[in-house]
Design a protein around this motif. Sequence first.
Motif, PDB file in Angstrom:
ATOM      1  N   ALA A 519       0.835  -1.207   0.000  1.00 32.02           N
ATOM      2  CA  ALA A 519       0.000   0.000   0.000  1.00 32.02           C
ATOM      3  C   ALA A 519       0.867   1.253   0.000  1.00 32.02           C
ATOM      4  N   ASP A 520       1.955   1.232   0.774  1.00 31.63           N
ATOM      5  CA  ASP A 520       2.847   2.392   0.846  1.00 31.63           C
ATOM      6  C   ASP A 520       3.507   2.671  -0.504  1.00 31.63           C
ATOM      7  N   ILE A 521       4.033   1.621  -1.136  1.00 35.95           N
ATOM      8  CA  ILE A 521       4.802   1.791  -2.368  1.00 35.95           C
ATOM      9  C   ILE A 521       3.897   2.060  -3.570  1.00 35.95           C
ATOM     10  N   LEU A 522       2.723   1.433  -3.593  1.00 36.88           N
ATOM     11  CA  LEU A 522       1.794   1.669  -4.700  1.00 36.88           C
ATOM     12  C   LEU A 522       0.952   2.924  -4.487  1.00 36.88           C
ATOM     13  N   LYS A 523       1.010   3.469  -3.285  1.00 39.71           N
ATOM     14  CA  LYS A 523       0.359   4.742  -2.948  1.00 39.71           C
ATOM     15  C   LYS A 523      -1.158   4.709  -3.170  1.00 39.71           C
ATOM     16  N   MET A 524      -1.760   3.584  -2.807  1.00 37.55           N
ATOM     17  CA  MET A 524      -3.214   3.479  -2.870  1.00 37.55           C
ATOM     18  C   MET A 524      -3.692   2.421  -1.879  1.00 37.55           C
ATOM     19  N   PRO A 525      -4.952   2.531  -1.434  1.00 45.07           N
ATOM     20  CA  PRO A 525      -5.466   1.554  -0.471  1.00 45.07           C
ATOM     21  C   PRO A 525      -5.501   0.141  -1.061  1.00 45.07           C
ATOM     22  N   LEU A 526      -5.297  -0.836  -0.194  1.00 43.90           N
ATOM     23  CA  LEU A 526      -5.339  -2.240  -0.585  1.00 43.90           C
ATOM     24  C   LEU A 526      -6.300  -2.963   0.346  1.00 43.90           C
ATOM     25  N   TYR A 569      -4.021   1.281   4.304  1.00 43.43           N
ATOM     26  CA  TYR A 569      -3.918   2.612   3.711  1.00 43.43           C
ATOM     27  C   TYR A 569      -2.455   3.046   3.667  1.00 43.43           C
ATOM     28  N   PRO A 570      -2.056   3.784   2.632  1.00 45.41           N
ATOM     29  CA  PRO A 570      -0.651   4.182   2.509  1.00 45.41           C
ATOM     30  C   PRO A 570      -0.197   5.049   3.679  1.00 45.41           C
ATOM     31  N   ASN A 571       1.001   4.769   4.151  1.00 48.12           N
ATOM     32  CA  ASN A 571       1.654   5.592   5.170  1.00 48.12           C
ATOM     33  C   ASN A 571       2.491   6.634   4.426  1.00 48.12           C
ATOM     34  N   THR A 572       2.016   7.847   4.387  1.00 49.07           N
ATOM     35  CA  THR A 572       2.658   8.878   3.556  1.00 49.07           C
ATOM     36  C   THR A 572       4.008   9.327   4.103  1.00 49.07           C
ATOM     37  N   SER A 573       4.318   8.977   5.348  1.00 46.03           N
ATOM     38  CA  SER A 573       5.598   9.422   5.926  1.00 46.03           C
ATOM     39  C   SER A 573       6.790   8.760   5.223  1.00 46.03           C
ATOM     40  N   TYR A 574       6.545   7.622   4.546  1.00 44.55           N
ATOM     41  CA  TYR A 574       7.627   6.946   3.829  1.00 44.55           C
ATOM     42  C   TYR A 574       7.657   7.297   2.339  1.00 44.55           C
ATOM     43  N   ALA A 575       6.737   8.113   1.879  1.00 39.88           N
ATOM     44  CA  ALA A 575       6.562   8.329   0.445  1.00 39.88           C
ATOM     45  C   ALA A 575       7.833   8.840  -0.233  1.00 39.88           C
ATOM     46  N   GLU A 576       8.476   9.840   0.344  1.00 36.17           N
ATOM     47  CA  GLU A 576       9.661  10.426  -0.288  1.00 36.17           C
ATOM     48  C   GLU A 576      10.811   9.428  -0.344  1.00 36.17           C
ATOM     49  N   LEU A 577      11.014   8.688   0.746  1.00 35.81           N
ATOM     50  CA  LEU A 577      12.102   7.714   0.786  1.00 35.81           C
ATOM     51  C   LEU A 577      11.857   6.583  -0.205  1.00 35.81           C
ATOM     52  N   TYR A 578      10.635   6.076  -0.246  1.00 35.83           N
ATOM     53  CA  TYR A 578      10.341   5.012  -1.203  1.00 35.83           C
ATOM     54  C   TYR A 578      10.500   5.491  -2.642  1.00 35.83           C
ATOM     55  N   GLU A 579      10.182   6.748  -2.888  1.00 34.14           N
ATOM     56  CA  GLU A 579      10.333   7.289  -4.243  1.00 34.14           C
ATOM     57  C   GLU A 579      11.803   7.260  -4.655  1.00 34.14           C
ATOM     58  N   LYS A 580      12.689   7.652  -3.759  1.00 35.93           N
ATOM     59  CA  LYS A 580      14.121   7.642  -4.073  1.00 35.93           C
ATOM     60  C   LYS A 580      14.622   6.217  -4.284  1.00 35.93           C
ATOM     61  N   ARG A 581      14.168   5.316  -3.430  1.00 39.76           N
ATOM     62  CA  ARG A 581      14.614   3.933  -3.555  1.00 39.76           C
ATOM     63  C   ARG A 581      14.034   3.280  -4.815  1.00 39.76           C
TER      64      ARG A 581
END
Length: 595
Positions: A519-526, A569-581
């Motif tokens: 959910a975090d990496i795909l940025k949508m609810p699962l 539900y996506p945890n947005t606090s990791y969004a920037e880090l996951y984007e870089k990775r």
Amino acid sequence: MIKNNLLASSCLILTCLPVAGVWSLTKNNQWPIAYCLWHKAKKMNPNYCIGVDFGTDSVRALIVDAHSGEEIAAAVHPYPRWRDGLYCNPIRNQFRQHPKDYIEGLEQTIKACLKQAGSVVRANIRAISVDTTGSTPVAVDASGTPLALLPDFADNPNAMFVLWKDHTAVEEAAAINALAKKFNIDYLKYVGGIYSSEWFWAKLLHLLKADEKVYTACYTWVEHCDWIPFLLTGGQRADQIKRGICTAGHKGLWSDTFGGLPPDDFFDALDPRLMKVVKTYPKSVYTADQSAGNLSEAWADRLGLSSRVLVGIGAMDAHMGAVGGQIEPYFLSKVMGTSTCDMLIVPPDELGHQVVKGICGQVDGSIIPGMIGLEAGQSAFGDVYAWFKQLLLWPLQLVSPSVLDSTLGEQVFSSLQDRLLDELNRHAAGLSFDESSELAIDWLNGRRTPDANQQLKGLISGLNLGSNAPGIYRSLVESTCFGARKIVERFQDERIPVKGLIGVGGIAQKSPFIMQMLADILKMPLKVHRSEQTCALGAAMFAATVAGIYPAVEKAMEAMGPGFDRTYYPNTSYAELYEKRYQRYNQLGACIEKA
């Protein structure tokens, strides 16, 4: 008072109608009568269906109440020959399964279910439908008997079912792709533009080159999901086998646009020996809501059922799993097991003439009749975690057999087997990570989609002397989630919206850590489906439709579906880090492809 009396009278009169007749009343907004009829019919006419799911490691059967969807009984049978590693060579990517594993498992699981359910249920079984892995074809003789069941071929892996994840046909798939470019008509456009070594014709082409004896004895080449209904209905000739649109369209290049298969000159140019099978391939294929026939007298006696029981047309596990998981348009149903199959349905009038590139196909009616079924997926998902688990368990091979065979040794080994992945999930979930933490590529079994390439290999980068098992495991899980994101982005790039995610299967049920990361990496609810046996449940829904209990499988889904267990539900606090990775994951993947 008069109104209630009329309603009661109507119910008494209408209870003699077939159960399927309820649904016709709803079209005229006669809901009160329909509601009354439905409950009376359910009480007076109990109906049960059997769904059978042939997975990679085992077969499972499920008896379901066709009105409520209640799971009455379930049984699982691991394939003994497969469990012992017979007929397989992982180093060569050879994975074969003996038909006896399937036949024994089919009989034992259904019998076990019927024993659990009791005589009343047994007497009211209406239909059986099956799903299998795919593409998992086998060579059969003119009677429809798999060659491995004949004495001359009993131990010949080439005479057995070629499992979906067998990649011995990489060169043959490349030959198909090269040939297709020479034709004015793109015969690969409905399978994403790239033919895979996991599929029907590549595997046959490899077989005829590798084993002249098997090729000579082969009358035709049949998918597992088409052969089981043929077996249950007592088919005597291979020409009687009814092929399902599911495997024919996604794996066999069959399309209404081509009038069936591509023309003879396509196959003749590939290898003239293919024509023997091309000539035996039928002109018509069937959706899974249609009947393959009645249960044969022999199998009825064998199982203790009536020969009035209907047998449905077969389909692939993930397709029926999507139905069991109550798929809806534009929601990506992720059937997660050893691999993933990502299923999506689109109304034909909304898709139009659009062709989606780089996926495993788009076929009218392959998931739900009347809808275009789109399939994508990853060649390894749970298999990635299982590989790492076996890697960590390797030191146990050094322990003396006498110690392992002791009561204490068995207890220790069993405990490690059962707990290892759970503990890895628990510790990995508590790790902190940053941009430089271990990073993996998930292609340990090649890449299915987007853009099939089974020659690609996996990778783990960023290792150092501080790397530990939970950290490496976390990177492997992350890589499978990044692979899932690539699939979603391909649909979006091809102008197919993905409105949400549906998770089905054992991993979705048992691993909150993996589901949350998805959910975090795909940025949508699962949302996770409640049933633990969605593929078998989907097969039972199709069986109920075949039996005429419902006029369409969508109605069976509504009535028999248990709904969803939870939503991540996506945890947005990791969004920037996951984007870089994720960008680093793409860069590493590009390097592997160029190597």
